[in-house]
Design a protein around this motif. Sequence first.
Motif, PDB file in Angstrom:
ATOM      1  N   VAL A 193     -43.418 -11.696 -41.411  1.00  0.00           N
ATOM      2  CA  VAL A 193     -42.233 -10.896 -41.731  1.00  0.00           C
ATOM      3  C   VAL A 193     -41.065 -11.238 -40.812  1.00  0.00           C
ATOM      4  O   VAL A 193     -39.914 -11.317 -41.250  1.00  0.00           O
ATOM      5  N   ASN A 194     -41.333 -11.484 -39.535  1.00  0.00           N
ATOM      6  CA  ASN A 194     -40.261 -11.640 -38.552  1.00  0.00           C
ATOM      7  C   ASN A 194     -39.879 -13.071 -38.238  1.00  0.00           C
ATOM      8  O   ASN A 194     -38.881 -13.291 -37.542  1.00  0.00           O
ATOM      9  N   ARG A 223     -38.513  -9.595 -46.232  1.00  0.00           N
ATOM     10  CA  ARG A 223     -37.642 -10.689 -45.811  1.00  0.00           C
ATOM     11  C   ARG A 223     -36.281 -10.626 -46.497  1.00  0.00           C
ATOM     12  O   ARG A 223     -35.264 -10.993 -45.904  1.00  0.00           O
ATOM     13  N   GLN A 230     -32.351 -14.060 -41.564  1.00  0.00           N
ATOM     14  CA  GLN A 230     -33.579 -14.827 -41.743  1.00  0.00           C
ATOM     15  C   GLN A 230     -33.412 -15.795 -42.913  1.00  0.00           C
ATOM     16  O   GLN A 230     -32.661 -15.529 -43.851  1.00  0.00           O
ATOM     17  N   THR A 232     -35.569 -17.679 -45.870  1.00  0.00           N
ATOM     18  CA  THR A 232     -36.809 -17.760 -46.631  1.00  0.00           C
ATOM     19  C   THR A 232     -36.629 -18.791 -47.735  1.00  0.00           C
ATOM     20  O   THR A 232     -35.757 -18.641 -48.591  1.00  0.00           O
TER      21      THR A 232
END
Length: 276
Positions: A193-194, A223, A230, A232
Amino acid sequence: KGKEQKHMEAIKLAVTAAMPRSPMSKSVDCGQNERPRTTGSAPKCQPQCTRCGGLGVYYRDVSASHPDFGKAITCGCATHRLGAKRRERLMKLDGLTEEEREYRLSDYEITPKNREAYNAVTKASAQQRGFILVEGPYGVGKSRLLIGVVNECREDGALAIYASMSEILDYLRDAFNPKRDEAGYEERWELLVNAPVLVIDELEKFATTPWAMEKFTQLLHSRYRNIARQLTLMATNATLNDLPGDVKSRLGDGRAMVCKVAGVDQRPMNEWEATR
């Protein structure tokens, strides 16, 4: 199968290392609208650096609505002087083989059939934020493109992970094995997740059990909520329309930028060239 196992082992071996509790600061090129940090402590870097004044971080001079407003950004001159221990930890977590760590975006062969995906992915890589699905048939360079992003981001000091969908689910399931002494489910879930950069390949290959669907949609949702800080990236050998219903719904509702890569399977040709 052997390649997938190697990827999973690379991730599992490093799970017990110190886990990032928040996304790492990203490194961006200095421009006219960036200013060095003037107070506080930070990693020391080159005294002559005009970007950060030798303090190791700087703030971008942007409007209050900008995602980088008020964010301390690690200067490139500090990032590229990461210690050997930090570099080793990032490499253990990246999920790549030694050969794959040689892939670079600068070496990627751009054609009219992959230019759209290349441009979108390289832009997102430079910013280390975004939510992109790359679709196309087998052997047209999707994985190589995304692996190049993992390498670029890792060298820039960010935690970047590459894994197939089936590897991720196996990785999470294995956390429930009572005989394992390694990190449990919560630690593994936190890692996925992080991670500032997460690449998920072969979306179409995971088993569509209720548990798998639930965990994947949770991961996508978590996400996507952090899309501003972030990155993805996902790839599938099918098309968005061929993915299971819930996955198709999540990625087709405007959350993800969908890019196509066309062409013929280059893998037989590459294997033949390697034997010459």
